[in-house]
Design a protein around this motif. Structure first.
Motif, PDB file in Angstrom:
ATOM      1  N   GLY A 149       0.806  -1.212   0.000  1.00  0.00           N
ATOM      2  CA  GLY A 149       0.000   0.000   0.000  1.00  0.00           C
ATOM      3  C   GLY A 149       0.837   1.258   0.000  1.00  0.00           C
ATOM      4  O   GLY A 149       0.566   2.210  -0.736  1.00  0.00           O
ATOM      5  N   THR A 150       1.890   1.287   0.817  1.00  0.00           N
ATOM      6  CA  THR A 150       2.745   2.469   0.888  1.00  0.00           C
ATOM      7  C   THR A 150       3.478   2.696  -0.428  1.00  0.00           C
ATOM      8  O   THR A 150       3.639   3.834  -0.881  1.00  0.00           O
ATOM      9  N   PHE A 188      -3.635  -0.990   3.203  1.00  0.00           N
ATOM     10  CA  PHE A 188      -3.407   0.290   3.870  1.00  0.00           C
ATOM     11  C   PHE A 188      -3.769   0.230   5.354  1.00  0.00           C
ATOM     12  O   PHE A 188      -3.917   1.266   5.998  1.00  0.00           O
ATOM     13  N   LEU A 189      -3.922  -0.984   5.875  1.00  0.00           N
ATOM     14  CA  LEU A 189      -4.197  -1.168   7.289  1.00  0.00           C
ATOM     15  C   LEU A 189      -2.896  -1.381   8.053  1.00  0.00           C
ATOM     16  O   LEU A 189      -1.913  -1.858   7.499  1.00  0.00           O
ATOM     17  N   PRO A 190      -2.893  -1.053   9.357  1.00  0.00           N
ATOM     18  CA  PRO A 190      -1.678  -1.244  10.164  1.00  0.00           C
ATOM     19  C   PRO A 190      -1.283  -2.709  10.235  1.00  0.00           C
ATOM     20  O   PRO A 190      -2.129  -3.605  10.153  1.00  0.00           O
ATOM     21  N   VAL A 191       0.005  -2.957  10.375  1.00  0.00           N
ATOM     22  CA  VAL A 191       0.517  -4.317  10.543  1.00  0.00           C
ATOM     23  C   VAL A 191       1.328  -4.378  11.824  1.00  0.00           C
ATOM     24  O   VAL A 191       1.932  -3.395  12.253  1.00  0.00           O
ATOM     25  N   GLU A 192       1.321  -5.564  12.438  1.00  0.00           N
ATOM     26  CA  GLU A 192       2.132  -5.790  13.627  1.00  0.00           C
ATOM     27  C   GLU A 192       3.505  -6.290  13.213  1.00  0.00           C
ATOM     28  O   GLU A 192       3.775  -6.519  12.033  1.00  0.00           O
ATOM     29  N   GLY A 193       4.377  -6.503  14.171  1.00  0.00           N
ATOM     30  CA  GLY A 193       5.728  -6.954  13.872  1.00  0.00           C
ATOM     31  C   GLY A 193       5.773  -8.293  13.187  1.00  0.00           C
ATOM     32  O   GLY A 193       6.707  -8.597  12.450  1.00  0.00           O
ATOM     33  N   ASP A 194       4.730  -9.151  13.428  1.00  0.00           N
ATOM     34  CA  ASP A 194       4.726 -10.460  12.791  1.00  0.00           C
ATOM     35  C   ASP A 194       3.985 -10.471  11.474  1.00  0.00           C
ATOM     36  O   ASP A 194       3.740 -11.517  10.888  1.00  0.00           O
ATOM     37  N   GLY A 195       3.599  -9.265  10.999  1.00  0.00           N
ATOM     38  CA  GLY A 195       2.946  -9.169   9.698  1.00  0.00           C
ATOM     39  C   GLY A 195       1.449  -9.315   9.719  1.00  0.00           C
ATOM     40  O   GLY A 195       0.809  -9.301   8.681  1.00  0.00           O
ATOM     41  N   VAL A 196       0.827  -9.461  10.906  1.00  0.00           N
ATOM     42  CA  VAL A 196      -0.611  -9.600  11.001  1.00  0.00           C
ATOM     43  C   VAL A 196      -1.272  -8.248  10.809  1.00  0.00           C
ATOM     44  O   VAL A 196      -0.890  -7.258  11.430  1.00  0.00           O
ATOM     45  N   ARG A 220       0.998   2.494  15.150  1.00  0.00           N
ATOM     46  CA  ARG A 220       0.211   2.502  13.918  1.00  0.00           C
ATOM     47  C   ARG A 220       0.970   3.318  12.866  1.00  0.00           C
ATOM     48  O   ARG A 220       0.508   4.340  12.391  1.00  0.00           O
ATOM     49  N   VAL A 221       2.184   2.850  12.552  1.00  0.00           N
ATOM     50  CA  VAL A 221       3.037   3.572  11.606  1.00  0.00           C
ATOM     51  C   VAL A 221       2.379   3.648  10.233  1.00  0.00           C
ATOM     52  O   VAL A 221       2.509   4.642   9.518  1.00  0.00           O
ATOM     53  N   GLN A 222       1.648   2.598   9.852  1.00  0.00           N
ATOM     54  CA  GLN A 222       0.978   2.611   8.556  1.00  0.00           C
ATOM     55  C   GLN A 222      -0.011   3.766   8.456  1.00  0.00           C
ATOM     56  O   GLN A 222      -0.130   4.408   7.406  1.00  0.00           O
ATOM     57  N   ILE A 223      -0.727   4.050   9.545  1.00  0.00           N
ATOM     58  CA  ILE A 223      -1.670   5.172   9.545  1.00  0.00           C
ATOM     59  C   ILE A 223      -0.906   6.483   9.345  1.00  0.00           C
ATOM     60  O   ILE A 223      -1.344   7.374   8.610  1.00  0.00           O
ATOM     61  N   SER A 224       0.255   6.598   9.989  1.00  0.00           N
ATOM     62  CA  SER A 224       1.077   7.807   9.827  1.00  0.00           C
ATOM     63  C   SER A 224       1.507   7.986   8.373  1.00  0.00           C
ATOM     64  O   SER A 224       1.442   9.094   7.820  1.00  0.00           O
ATOM     65  N   LEU A 225       1.944   6.894   7.738  1.00  0.00           N
ATOM     66  CA  LEU A 225       2.382   6.976   6.345  1.00  0.00           C
ATOM     67  C   LEU A 225       1.193   7.241   5.418  1.00  0.00           C
ATOM     68  O   LEU A 225       1.334   7.938   4.404  1.00  0.00           O
ATOM     69  N   ASN A 226       0.024   6.682   5.749  1.00  0.00           N
ATOM     70  CA  ASN A 226      -1.180   6.992   4.975  1.00  0.00           C
ATOM     71  C   ASN A 226      -1.471   8.484   5.010  1.00  0.00           C
ATOM     72  O   ASN A 226      -1.821   9.096   3.984  1.00  0.00           O
ATOM     73  N   LEU A 227      -1.334   9.072   6.200  1.00  0.00           N
ATOM     74  CA  LEU A 227      -1.573  10.512   6.330  1.00  0.00           C
ATOM     75  C   LEU A 227      -0.565  11.315   5.526  1.00  0.00           C
ATOM     76  O   LEU A 227      -0.926  12.270   4.825  1.00  0.00           O
ATOM     77  N   ALA A 228       0.709  10.942   5.630  1.00  0.00           N
ATOM     78  CA  ALA A 228       1.764  11.693   4.946  1.00  0.00           C
ATOM     79  C   ALA A 228       1.592  11.643   3.432  1.00  0.00           C
ATOM     80  O   ALA A 228       1.489  12.681   2.762  1.00  0.00           O
ATOM     81  N   VAL A 251      11.541   5.231  -2.221  1.00  0.00           N
ATOM     82  CA  VAL A 251      11.426   3.864  -2.751  1.00  0.00           C
ATOM     83  C   VAL A 251      12.282   2.897  -1.938  1.00  0.00           C
ATOM     84  O   VAL A 251      11.831   1.807  -1.547  1.00  0.00           O
ATOM     85  N   LEU A 252      13.519   3.289  -1.661  1.00  0.00           N
ATOM     86  CA  LEU A 252      14.419   2.416  -0.895  1.00  0.00           C
ATOM     87  C   LEU A 252      13.918   2.202   0.534  1.00  0.00           C
ATOM     88  O   LEU A 252      14.147   1.147   1.135  1.00  0.00           O
ATOM     89  N   THR A 253      13.213   3.190   1.075  1.00  0.00           N
ATOM     90  CA  THR A 253      12.660   3.049   2.422  1.00  0.00           C
ATOM     91  C   THR A 253      11.453   2.125   2.435  1.00  0.00           C
ATOM     92  O   THR A 253      11.283   1.305   3.338  1.00  0.00           O
ATOM     93  N   VAL A 254      10.606   2.235   1.404  1.00  0.00           N
ATOM     94  CA  VAL A 254       9.319   1.546   1.402  1.00  0.00           C
ATOM     95  C   VAL A 254       9.461   0.059   1.059  1.00  0.00           C
ATOM     96  O   VAL A 254       8.753  -0.788   1.628  1.00  0.00           O
ATOM     97  N   VAL A 255      10.346  -0.278   0.124  1.00  0.00           N
ATOM     98  CA  VAL A 255      10.411  -1.650  -0.408  1.00  0.00           C
ATOM     99  C   VAL A 255      10.527  -2.726   0.682  1.00  0.00           C
ATOM    100  O   VAL A 255       9.817  -3.736   0.627  1.00  0.00           O
ATOM    101  N   PRO A 256      11.375  -2.576   1.725  1.00  0.00           N
ATOM    102  CA  PRO A 256      11.478  -3.651   2.716  1.00  0.00           C
ATOM    103  C   PRO A 256      10.244  -3.813   3.605  1.00  0.00           C
ATOM    104  O   PRO A 256      10.062  -4.867   4.216  1.00  0.00           O
ATOM    105  N   GLY A 257       9.411  -2.781   3.726  1.00  0.00           N
ATOM    106  CA  GLY A 257       8.263  -2.853   4.615  1.00  0.00           C
ATOM    107  C   GLY A 257       8.607  -2.658   6.078  1.00  0.00           C
ATOM    108  O   GLY A 257       7.767  -2.853   6.953  1.00  0.00           O
ATOM    109  N   ARG A 258       9.829  -2.242   6.348  1.00  0.00           N
ATOM    110  CA  ARG A 258      10.288  -1.984   7.716  1.00  0.00           C
ATOM    111  C   ARG A 258      11.416  -0.969   7.651  1.00  0.00           C
ATOM    112  O   ARG A 258      12.157  -0.907   6.674  1.00  0.00           O
ATOM    113  N   ALA A 259      11.523  -0.161   8.686  1.00  0.00           N
ATOM    114  CA  ALA A 259      12.517   0.903   8.685  1.00  0.00           C
ATOM    115  C   ALA A 259      13.092   1.075  10.080  1.00  0.00           C
ATOM    116  O   ALA A 259      12.429   0.809  11.085  1.00  0.00           O
ATOM    117  N   THR A 260      14.337   1.528  10.133  1.00  0.00           N
ATOM    118  CA  THR A 260      15.016   1.795  11.396  1.00  0.00           C
ATOM    119  C   THR A 260      15.165   3.307  11.583  1.00  0.00           C
ATOM    120  O   THR A 260      14.648   4.102  10.798  1.00  0.00           O
TER     121      THR A 260
END
Length: 363
Positions: free
Chosen positions: A131-132, A192-200, A279-287, A333-342
């Motif tokens: 989604g991102t 575009f829904l939030p995901v947990e650390g295990d991908g749920v 809810r990082v996904q919600i933050s990215l949806n807003l941005a 693009v480089l940030t989004v592709v892995p689906g996780r960021a530090t």
């Protein structure tokens, strides 16, 4: 945790801000009045965040993320058109400066801050790459069609579109934005829904009961009042900001950056609050949704407004701005592709945002 209409200040502040707007509209402000209006502006911003979260919690995700983004952008468009009407030729690049500032603020400032907060909380911020990534691709396409191409077209002598080109850009922008909204809300909402650390995938806050329909409607009305006050009071204090900018020897485009920062403050605070709730996904949806709405709604509105607006409409970015936009897209693009960021990815985006602000002040 959302407490629906239990805080009296969330009701009183928008009304007081509306009163301040009515009293100060069209008048020059003294030093004390500027402080009062600034306080009312900040209060309206905080109230807008609260009521937007109430409405978003009622309608659920991914519809909730659209509420604040679209509301702010619609009023932002009205502000741009108003300033262009009163500014004449001096406002020829106002739409470009405002839209570009909104893109950089959302795609680097809000984006990076959300990742930073999320990573600080759980070491790694997780989100849905599908989604991102779709949202980022749409933003990149809209920005290129509307802000980059005018610099290279030859129908007009300057970085402007011809009437036909502007009409095409307006229709394409509106169509892409509408298509994205349909995909986000109807076809593929799970992306575009939030995901947990295990991908749920999770679809709502676990511990908060949705507000009643009546409470949500009251918050929607107060949200509209608060957003009108944010933009209106920002315009009221803009002459003071212009004077301060001129006194500091800064370029006129810095005024647009300051106004854009004020207008986008509600979305920034809402995104940070979402990131703090994992809810990082919600933050990215807003941005990304805000960046997309800023282009997809502003360009068509300005295209229609040119029917009665006089003077040129400069949309093409300069070389420095295009470099920043290209770097933002590549890093995004480089940030989004892995689906996780530090913390590193968040810091890189915030560094780009800092570069944008610095170069806007010192081109």
């Amino acid at each position: 945790m959302i407490r629906v209409l239990t805080n009296r200040w969330t009701v009183l502040v928008p009304l007081l801000a509306a009163l301040a707007l009515a009293v100060t509209w069209g008048r020059s402000l003294s030093g004390v009045a500027v402080v009062v209006v600034a306080a009312a502006l900040i209060g309206a911003v905080l109230a807008a965040v609260y009521h937007a979260e109430v409405v978003a919690h009622r309608v659920g995700e991914p519809f909730g993320s659209l509420v604040l983004a679209v509301a702010v952008t619609v009023i932002e468009v009205a502000l741009i058109v108003t300033l262009m009407i009163s500014g004449g030729d001096k406002a020829a690049s106002l739409a470009r400066d405002t839209v570009f500032a909104a893109v950089m603020i959302t795609c680097n400032g809000i984006f990076g801050l959300s990742l930073l907060v999320g990573a600080l909380r759980r070491r790694v911020a997780v989100f849905n790459a599908e989604g991102t990534g779709a949202a980022l691709a749409t933003v990149a396409t809209l920005a290129t069609l509307s802000l980059v191409l005018p610099t290279f077209t030859t129908s007009q002598s300057g970085p402007e579109f011809s009437a036909g080109q502007l009409a095409f850009a307006a229709v394409a922008s509106l169509a892409l934005y509408g298509l994205f909204v349909m995909v986000q809300t109807v076809r593929h909402p799970d992306d575009f829904l939030p995901v947990e650390g295990d991908g749920v995938v999770t679809d709502d806050d676990e511990h908060d009961a949705p507000p009643t329909t009546r409470a949500a409607l009251i918050s929607l009305a107060l949200l509209f009042v608060a957003l009108v006050c944010v933009v209106g009071l920002a315009k009221v204090v803009s002459p003071s900001i212009e004077s301060a900018v001129a006194s500091a020897g800064l370029p006129p485009s810095a005024v647009g950056v300051v106004i854009a920062l004020l207008v986008l403050l509600p979305e920034t605070l809402a995104a940070v609050r979402a990131a703090r709730r994992d809810r990082v996904q919600i933050s990215l949806n807003l941005a990304l949704g805000s960046a997309m709405a800023s282009i997809g709604l502003t360009i068509p509105a300005i295209a229609v407004a040119t029917i009665w607006l006089e003077g040129p409409l400069v949309l093409g970015l300069g070389a420095t701005q295009m470099v920043l936009l290209a770097l933002t897209i590549v890093v995004g693009v480089l940030t989004v592709v892995p689906g996780r960021a530090t913390l590193l990815q968040g810091g890189v985006h915030l560094a780009l945002f800092s570069a944008f602000v610095f170069l806007a002040a010192s081109p």
